[in-house]
Design a protein around this motif. Structure first.
Motif, short mmCIF file in Angstrom:
data_model
loop_
_atom_site.label_atom_id
_atom_site.label_comp_id
_atom_site.label_asym_id
_atom_site.label_seq_id
_atom_site.Cartn_x
_atom_site.Cartn_y
_atom_site.Cartn_z
N ILE A 176 3.63 -8.17 -5.01
CA ILE A 176 3.54 -6.75 -4.61
C ILE A 176 4.09 -5.92 -5.77
CG2 ILE A 176 4.24 -5.01 -2.93
CD1 ILE A 176 4.55 -7.30 -0.89
N SER A 200 3.05 -2.52 -6.23
CA SER A 200 2.30 -1.32 -5.85
C SER A 200 2.97 -0.01 -6.27
CB SER A 200 2.04 -1.35 -4.34
OG SER A 200 3.19 -1.79 -3.67
N VAL A 253 8.13 -0.45 -7.00
CA VAL A 253 8.17 -0.50 -5.53
C VAL A 253 9.53 -1.01 -5.05
CG1 VAL A 253 7.20 -2.84 -5.25
CG2 VAL A 253 6.76 -1.09 -3.51
N ASN A 288 5.29 2.76 -2.68
CA ASN A 288 4.01 2.46 -2.01
C ASN A 288 4.09 1.10 -1.32
OD1 ASN A 288 2.92 4.85 -3.15
ND2 ASN A 288 2.66 3.77 -5.08
N GLY A 323 1.99 -4.86 -12.36
CA GLY A 323 0.90 -5.69 -11.85
C GLY A 323 0.09 -6.30 -12.97
N ILE A 356 -1.03 -6.87 -5.87
CA ILE A 356 -1.34 -5.52 -5.37
C ILE A 356 -0.76 -4.53 -6.37
CG2 ILE A 356 -1.11 -3.86 -3.48
CD1 ILE A 356 -0.74 -6.19 -1.56
N GLY A 357 -1.64 -3.79 -7.03
CA GLY A 357 -1.19 -2.78 -7.98
C GLY A 357 -1.61 -3.12 -9.40
N HIS A 408 -8.01 -0.26 -1.21
CA HIS A 408 -6.73 0.24 -0.72
C HIS A 408 -6.21 -0.73 0.35
CE1 HIS A 408 -3.69 3.11 0.29
NE2 HIS A 408 -4.04 3.04 1.57
N GLY A 453 -5.67 -0.40 -5.91
CA GLY A 453 -4.92 0.59 -5.12
C GLY A 453 -5.39 2.00 -5.40
#
Ligand code: NAP
Length: 318
Positions: free
Chosen positions: A117, A119, A287, A252, A17, A11-12, A83, A36
């Motif tokens: 993750i 993000s 994050v 996020n 990412g 994610i990201g 998203h 995202g």
């Protein structure tokens, strides 16, 4: 739209990412990267990056991030614009049987064996009419990234917390004058940081003051700020060459809810370097980083998360 179970979903698509995607793709794990709401992350909205190793003359942030994306694509990473609304990291059905990690984007649900993750965290902005148009042209949320460009200039820093003090102290190495503009008379900043800033000759304070506007979009550069004293209502213009925001970042990670450890401001708290309490779920980049927030540190933890995901997949025999 890919509907099969994925080995790795990321994610990201910022620096962290994409680094994770490059590593996972080169390990033949066919990662899927979910873009995202800010594709490319914070590098996509900066200008010249001079502190990313390997670029002696610097590199434009958008070019750097586009190259990382191409690099990930070259090894087989796939991208999906979307998203993430929620994730289900429980990996257990009510009957106790094992199920994959679920990532929900609106009506779609993606399934994965591992999740990274990455993000990011979004800088908070003031919401002024001309602010977004001047990002990269004198409006910035990163003193470490952009301070150098304002050597010999007068600049403003907005905020009354540790970030604002830290930015002002850092910027005072370059600028001839730094004005800290804070909306209240009392500061959130720690005593030591506040005192350090107060004692610095080049740093001045304007309290009970807000920014109503930033100029000058037509010149594509910051030339000044329209300020207003909240106590007297008086308005005036302050000529400056840059406005640095030190009003905090928002991680996020809302889609995680309470499933992973988070601090009081919502930043994810990794288990070890990039692990988490959910098996197969790894955390990288801003994050989980309120402290360093650099492209190179985000890339570093992205690499670590991908290597951990690879190791985890080996352990579960995939
Ligand atoms: P912060 O402590 O939440 O401070 C944000 C500041 O920005 C506050 O003064 C706030 O004003 C102001 N602000 C927020 N929204 C605003 C708006 N729309 N308009 C004008 N002003 C606005 O955030 P931070 O400074 O990023 O720090 C976050 C955490 O990281 C803190 O725990 C801090 O100690 C830590 N940190 C530590 C260091 C260090 O130790 N070197 C460096 C950076 C950050 P109000 O006070 O009026 O709300």
């Amino acid at each position: 739209m890919p509907d099969k179970m994925r080995n790795v979903i990321i994610i990201g698509s910022g620096c962290s990412g994409l680094t994770a995607a490059i590593y996972a793709a080169r390990a033949n794990l066919s990662p899927l990267v979910i873009d995202g709401h800010e594709p490319g992350g914070q590098l996509a909205i900066t200008t010249l990056v001079e502190n990313f190793p390997g670029f002696p003359d610097g590199v434009q942030g958008p070019e750097l991030i586009e190259n990382m994306r191409k690099q990930a694509l070259r090894f087989g990473a796939e991208f999906l614009a979307g998203h993430v609304v929620t994730v289900d990291l429980s990996q257990k059905r009510p009957d106790g049987s094992k199920k994959p990690i679920e990532i929900k984007l609106g009506r779609e649900t993606l399934l994965a064996r591992t999740l990274i993750i990455a993000s990011g965290a979004s800088a908070r902005w003031l919401g002024l009419a001309n602010e977004q148009a001047l990002i990269g042209h004198g409006v910035s949320s990163c003193a470490t990234c952009d301070g150098f460009f304002f050597s010999g200039k007068e600049i403003a820093v907005i905020g009354g917390g540790d970030s604002a003090m830290e930015e002002a102290l850092f910027l005072s190495r370059f600028a001839t004058k730094v004005t800290i503009i804070h909306r209240r008379g009392a500061f959130r900043a720690s005593k030591i940081m506040l005192e350090r800033a107060r004692q610095h000759q080049q740093i001045k304070f304007l309290t009970d003051t807000v920014v109503d506007d930033v100029f000058d979009v037509s010149k594509k550069e910051v030339t000044g700020l329209r300020l207003r004293n909240l106590k007297t209502g008086e308005q005036w213009d302050l000529p400056v060459s840059a406005m640095f925001l030190g009003i905090g970042h928002t991680p996020n990670a809302q889609f995680v809810g309470e499933q992973l450890a988070r601090d009081g401001d919502g930043y994810l708290i990794p288990d070890g370097y990039v692990g988490s309490r959910a098996p197969g779920v790894f955390i990288s980049g801003d994050v989980a980083d309120r402290h360093y927030r650099q492209a190179v540190t985000a890339a570093g933890t992205g690499c670590m998360a991908a290597l951990e995901a690879e190791k985890y997949l080996e352990e579960i025999g995939k």
